[in-house]
Design a protein around this motif. Sequence first.
Motif, PDB file in Angstrom:
ATOM      1  N   UNK A  54       0.837  -1.200   0.000  1.00 57.48           N
ATOM      2  CA  UNK A  54       0.000   0.000   0.000  1.00 57.48           C
ATOM      3  C   UNK A  54       0.875   1.254   0.000  1.00 57.48           C
ATOM      4  N   UNK A  55       1.973   1.215   0.741  1.00 54.09           N
ATOM      5  CA  UNK A  55       2.904   2.346   0.763  1.00 54.09           C
ATOM      6  C   UNK A  55       3.442   2.602  -0.640  1.00 54.09           C
ATOM      7  N   UNK A  56       3.841   1.530  -1.343  1.00 49.39           N
ATOM      8  CA  UNK A  56       4.344   1.697  -2.712  1.00 49.39           C
ATOM      9  C   UNK A  56       3.272   2.294  -3.614  1.00 49.39           C
ATOM     10  N   UNK A  57       2.017   1.825  -3.471  1.00 49.05           N
ATOM     11  CA  UNK A  57       0.917   2.378  -4.266  1.00 49.05           C
ATOM     12  C   UNK A  57       0.735   3.871  -3.989  1.00 49.05           C
ATOM     13  N   UNK A  58       0.747   4.236  -2.703  1.00 48.97           N
ATOM     14  CA  UNK A  58       0.556   5.634  -2.333  1.00 48.97           C
ATOM     15  C   UNK A  58       1.706   6.509  -2.824  1.00 48.97           C
ATOM     16  N   UNK A  59       2.927   5.987  -2.761  1.00 46.97           N
ATOM     17  CA  UNK A  59       4.072   6.749  -3.269  1.00 46.97           C
ATOM     18  C   UNK A  59       3.959   6.950  -4.776  1.00 46.97           C
ATOM     19  N   UNK A  60       3.496   5.908  -5.487  1.00 51.47           N
ATOM     20  CA  UNK A  60       3.308   6.042  -6.938  1.00 51.47           C
ATOM     21  C   UNK A  60       2.228   7.082  -7.230  1.00 51.47           C
ATOM     22  N   UNK A  61       1.142   7.061  -6.444  1.00 52.49           N
ATOM     23  CA  UNK A  61       0.081   8.057  -6.614  1.00 52.49           C
ATOM     24  C   UNK A  61       0.612   9.456  -6.319  1.00 52.49           C
ATOM     25  N   UNK A  62       1.433   9.581  -5.292  1.00 55.98           N
ATOM     26  CA  UNK A  62       2.004  10.881  -4.936  1.00 55.98           C
ATOM     27  C   UNK A  62       2.879  11.414  -6.071  1.00 55.98           C
ATOM     28  N   UNK A  63       3.705  10.559  -6.637  1.00 51.69           N
ATOM     29  CA  UNK A  63       4.557  10.976  -7.756  1.00 51.69           C
ATOM     30  C   UNK A  63       3.680  11.425  -8.920  1.00 51.69           C
ATOM     31  N   UNK A  64       2.630  10.657  -9.214  1.00 48.22           N
ATOM     32  CA  UNK A  64       1.716  11.016 -10.308  1.00 48.22           C
ATOM     33  C   UNK A  64       1.004  12.336  -9.996  1.00 48.22           C
ATOM     34  N   UNK A  65       0.544  12.505  -8.752  1.00 47.34           N
ATOM     35  CA  UNK A  65      -0.126  13.751  -8.359  1.00 47.34           C
ATOM     36  C   UNK A  65       0.816  14.955  -8.498  1.00 47.34           C
ATOM     37  N   UNK A  66       2.082  14.772  -8.124  1.00 48.72           N
ATOM     38  CA  UNK A  66       3.050  15.863  -8.258  1.00 48.72           C
ATOM     39  C   UNK A  66       3.275  16.192  -9.732  1.00 48.72           C
ATOM     40  N   UNK A  67       3.337  15.164 -10.580  1.00 50.97           N
ATOM     41  CA  UNK A  67       3.513  15.391 -12.013  1.00 50.97           C
ATOM     42  C   UNK A  67       2.315  16.142 -12.574  1.00 50.97           C
TER      43      UNK A  67
END
Length: 143
Positions: free
Chosen positions: A83-96
Amino acid sequence: MITSARRVSPDKSEVRIAFSLQDPSDLEDAEDSPRSFPDLEQRLQPVPPCGSLRESVQVYREHCRMALEFHQVKHEISLLEDRKRELLAELVEDERVAVEIARLEEEFHVLSEENRTLLTVHTERAQQLETLSLTNQSSQDSS
């Protein structure tokens, strides 16, 4: 009541141990418990109990319970790491996406300003054209 006597060495005195098995089903339940826990290192696997000692059965059961709890905690940690990896991927996408939105907003402001400038120039040129047309029409009427 079961009593056991044993001499550790010839020069030592005899050691006596006494215990009772009040509930024979305790021993049977220990036989039904799982004997292997793949998540545990071999050296940490529960050692089967000495069938005639109630304390051994209790220790074995507690060890099996802790091994099962360890497995559950390890599984939960794995799920949380996923779940942490998923959230980090979402965070990177949100920042982009946020960077892209900021770029588009800036482009919108620049284009809006350019549009206002072009509309002003268009209005001025239309007025100049109107003035020239009227001037030209007046000079043709007077000739």
